[in-house]
Design a protein around this motif. Structure first.
Motif, PDB file in Angstrom:
ATOM      1  N   ALA A   1      57.600  41.548  58.146  1.00  0.00           N
ATOM      2  CA  ALA A   1      58.969  41.747  58.632  1.00  0.00           C
ATOM      3  C   ALA A   1      59.965  41.682  57.479  1.00  0.00           C
ATOM      4  CB  ALA A   1      59.309  40.690  59.684  1.00  0.00           C
TER       5      ALA A   1
ATOM      6  N   PHE B   1      59.134  49.486  62.432  1.00  0.00           N
ATOM      7  CA  PHE B   1      59.057  48.059  62.772  1.00  0.00           C
ATOM      8  C   PHE B   1      57.986  47.805  63.830  1.00  0.00           C
ATOM      9  CE2 PHE B   1      60.396  44.181  65.030  1.00  0.00           C
ATOM     10  CZ  PHE B   1      60.469  43.308  63.956  1.00  0.00           C
TER      11      PHE B   1
ATOM     12  N   ILE C   1      59.891  44.921  55.509  1.00  0.00           N
ATOM     13  CA  ILE C   1      60.579  45.984  56.242  1.00  0.00           C
ATOM     14  C   ILE C   1      62.089  45.834  56.092  1.00  0.00           C
ATOM     15  CG2 ILE C   1      61.025  46.974  58.524  1.00  0.00           C
ATOM     16  CD1 ILE C   1      58.188  46.017  59.322  1.00  0.00           C
TER      17      ILE C   1
END
Length: 423
Positions: free
Chosen positions: A141, A93, A144
């Motif tokens: 994001a 991340f 992920i």
């Protein structure tokens, strides 16, 4: 009744059914979006949308470093190890978000350059790249989060993210295209994926308290090193692939005109709708199974399940699509797109070879067979590139879809022989 009950209760059946619902919804959304684009933008505008999609695919690969499949594998292997899971989540991340921000700055401040490269100086859409710069971190994001949820084997939640996110995206896309025409169509390609962040963040927090798993102190460079082989594999397909498609589309535009490029983009969009079923099912169900398979017997069992349960249905769909092609074109597009009918046979045949080969390609990803993966990708894309440039001169735009069939026939043959030798 007992036989039917046993089938219905199988995880693959339940996931396939939910996945089918997701794909059907995506197709429905695609029908509406394609129709709106056809009415308000036309074939030439659709070609620009195709160029942007290829560019975003390349940017996605750079931003994610090809880590998605690696994240699925690592999370699946460390699901029971909370400390190991924290290291994986923190590392990927933090690293990918910093990278996406850096790429966003390059997109924003050099938007004019990117516009000239992707759309040409005659199409002033620099604002599209500034919008992409703003939306990219949210999009990354989301990717992920989805990879982590997938690695946790929460297949249904991955599909729910797609269902709810794309439903919201439909409304945004239609309004943008209706109000802004070509510019709206281009912006919708960027905004819709970014909106998926809202849904994926909600679902990942229903499994783990995500922010508690992210810490700079848990950052581990060894994880990045372990994932680097996935980066090499992603570079082969995620970057070379879009570049090849951009080159082919620009060649069609220069040789045959923008409308002809729009016809190819139209049949490619149709292809993307039904290929969603296979690719989504492979990524959310078969990839984790292949990653966790420990011997040849288990791997062959996954292969057999795919060819026994998925390919017969896919082949039947291809036959139905061919006979209904004119109706499909009328529903999705306008009369300006009638020549697309001539491209169906080769596109459908090529996609049949593609669907059959994908399970082998995912095995290369699951087992990190980096050299073989890169070799087969380069072979495949080289076949497409050179054959299309030659066949366009002979058959016009139909030459591109003939090259598509040749590409995946060669790809399937090479992978089949490779795994036959391996097992």
């Amino acid at each position: 009744m007992e036989f039917i009950r046993n089938i219905v209760n199988k995880p693959l059946f339940r996931i396939s059914s939910l996945n089918s619902l997701s794909v059907i919804l995506k197709i429905f959304i695609g029908l509406i979006t394609s129709k709106v684009i056809a009415v308000f933008v036309g074939p030439s505008g659709m070609a620009l949308v195709g160029n942007l999609r290829n560019f975003i695919s390349t940017i996605e690969t750079f931003s994610m470093l090809g880590f998605q499949n690696g994240i699925v594998k690592y999370v699946a292997e460390n699901e029971k190890d909370k400390q190991g899971l924290k290291k994986i989540i923190s590392t990927v991340f933090i690293a990918l978000m910093l990278l996406s921000i850096a790429i966003s700055l390059a997109l924003f401040f050099f938007s004019s350059y990117w516009n000239n490269e992707i759309f040409g100086a005659a199409n002033p859409y620099g604002i599209v790249f500034k919008a992409l710069a703003v939306g990219l971190p949210w999009y990354v994001a989301n990717l992920i989060f989805v990879a982590i949820i997938n690695g946790l084997s929460k297949f249904s939640k991955v599909i729910y993210v797609s269902i709810f996110g794309n439903s919201i995206g439909l409304v945004v896309s239609v309004v943008l295209i209706w109000k802004l025409h070509t510019l709206g169509a281009l912006l919708s390609v960027i905004i819709t994926p970014s909106l998926l962040f809202l849904m994926s963040y909600y679902y990942i927090n229903s499994e783990i308290q995500f922010l508690r798993y992210v810490s700079f102190g848990q950052f581990d460079f060894s994880i990045i090193k372990g994932l680097s082989s996935y980066t090499l594999m992603a570079l082969a397909s995620g970057i070379l692939g879009p570049i090849v498609f951009l080159a082919i589309r620009n060649n069609v535009i220069e040789s045959l005109g923008a409308d002809q490029a729009g016809y190819w983009e139209a049949v490619s969009r149709i292809s993307s709708y039904y290929m969603m079923f296979v690719t989504t099912l492979l990524s959310v169900y078969f990839l984790p199974k292949l990653a966790l398979s420990e011997n040849d017997r288990e791997t062959k069992g996954v292969f057999l399940s795919y060819f026994k349960n998925i390919m017969p249905v896919f082949f039947l769909v291809m036959i139905v699509m061919f006979f209904l092609r004119n109706l499909i074109i009328q529903i999705l597009f306008t009369k300006d797109f009638e020549p697309v009918s001539e491209l169906f046979f080769w596109q459908l045949l090529g996609d049949t070879f593609k669907a059959a080969s994908l399970i082998f390609g995912y095995q290369l990803l699951a087992k990190k067979m980096t050299k073989t993966y890169i070799f087969t990708e380069i072979l495949s894309l080289s076949t497409l590139y050179f054959s299309s440039f030659y066949l366009i001169k002979v058959f016009g735009v139909e030459g591109v879809v003939i090259a598509h069939t040749i590409e995946y026939f060669v790809y399937l043959g090479v992978l089949f022989l490779f795994f036959k030798k391996q097992h």
